[in-house]
Motif scaffolding. Sequence first.
Motif, PDB file in Angstrom:
ATOM      1  N   THR A 113     -85.831 -11.650  54.389  1.00 35.02           N
ATOM      2  CA  THR A 113     -86.266 -10.426  53.729  1.00 35.02           C
ATOM      3  C   THR A 113     -87.324 -10.778  52.680  1.00 35.02           C
ATOM      4  N   PRO A 114     -88.076  -9.806  52.199  1.00 29.77           N
ATOM      5  CA  PRO A 114     -89.050 -10.088  51.132  1.00 29.77           C
ATOM      6  C   PRO A 114     -88.390 -10.667  49.878  1.00 29.77           C
ATOM      7  N   GLU A 115     -87.103 -10.399  49.681  1.00 28.78           N
ATOM      8  CA  GLU A 115     -86.382 -10.922  48.518  1.00 28.78           C
ATOM      9  C   GLU A 115     -85.868 -12.344  48.745  1.00 28.78           C
ATOM     10  N   GLY A 116     -86.069 -12.891  49.938  1.00 23.46           N
ATOM     11  CA  GLY A 116     -85.651 -14.264  50.209  1.00 23.46           C
ATOM     12  C   GLY A 116     -84.277 -14.406  50.849  1.00 23.46           C
ATOM     13  N   GLU A 117     -83.590 -13.294  51.105  1.00 20.80           N
ATOM     14  CA  GLU A 117     -82.308 -13.367  51.792  1.00 20.80           C
ATOM     15  C   GLU A 117     -82.553 -13.590  53.285  1.00 20.80           C
ATOM     16  N   GLU A 118     -81.597 -14.252  53.935  1.00 21.47           N
ATOM     17  CA  GLU A 118     -81.692 -14.423  55.384  1.00 21.47           C
ATOM     18  C   GLU A 118     -80.647 -13.532  56.039  1.00 21.47           C
ATOM     19  N   TYR A 119     -81.088 -12.686  56.934  1.00 18.10           N
ATOM     20  CA  TYR A 119     -80.183 -11.850  57.717  1.00 18.10           C
ATOM     21  C   TYR A 119     -79.962 -12.545  59.054  1.00 18.10           C
ATOM     22  N   GLN A 120     -78.686 -12.823  59.367  1.00 22.83           N
ATOM     23  CA  GLN A 120     -78.312 -13.459  60.622  1.00 22.83           C
ATOM     24  C   GLN A 120     -77.462 -12.471  61.418  1.00 22.83           C
ATOM     25  N   ILE A 121     -77.913 -12.107  62.598  1.00 18.81           N
ATOM     26  CA  ILE A 121     -77.204 -11.152  63.436  1.00 18.81           C
ATOM     27  C   ILE A 121     -76.809 -11.858  64.725  1.00 18.81           C
ATOM     28  N   THR A 122     -75.529 -11.807  65.048  1.00 21.94           N
ATOM     29  CA  THR A 122     -75.049 -12.276  66.344  1.00 21.94           C
ATOM     30  C   THR A 122     -74.580 -11.048  67.104  1.00 21.94           C
ATOM     31  N   PHE A 123     -74.676 -11.090  68.428  1.00 21.34           N
ATOM     32  CA  PHE A 123     -74.333  -9.894  69.192  1.00 21.34           C
ATOM     33  C   PHE A 123     -73.894 -10.226  70.612  1.00 21.34           C
ATOM     34  N   THR A 124     -73.186  -9.281  71.190  1.00 18.80           N
ATOM     35  CA  THR A 124     -72.917  -9.254  72.617  1.00 18.80           C
ATOM     36  C   THR A 124     -73.296  -7.864  73.105  1.00 18.80           C
ATOM     37  N   ALA A 125     -73.762  -7.799  74.338  1.00 18.18           N
ATOM     38  CA  ALA A 125     -74.097  -6.522  74.961  1.00 18.18           C
ATOM     39  C   ALA A 125     -73.643  -6.625  76.418  1.00 18.18           C
TER      40      ALA A 125
END
Length: 103
Positions: free
Chosen positions: A75-87
């Motif tokens: 993110t612009p604030e330096g946080e890392e978003y980690q998304i795991t998924f199944t479909a």
Amino acid sequence: MIATKLFVFALFAGVLAVEEKPVAEIITESTIVNPDGYSFDFKTSDGISRHEDASLITVGDKQGIAVKGSYSYLTPEGEEYQITFTADDKGYKPTLRVVPAHQ
């Protein structure tokens, strides 16, 4: 007339002041395609990454595809978003993990 020239100058100066973001480059990339599925991953220089594995599944008399994977971005604030998924035949199921910015 002077007001119009000042407005045009201010508008032009504002356009020049817009900060341009560097173009992201692909750092790593891999793709495998088989008759019964695929796999790919990539990472970019701006902190984006993605991995995905897919395979054919049979539900009743229908065939489809099941996918498992993950992606992340900063993110612009330096946080890392980690998304795991199944479909799959049961729907899309994501899970989010937020890694705080390094202080």
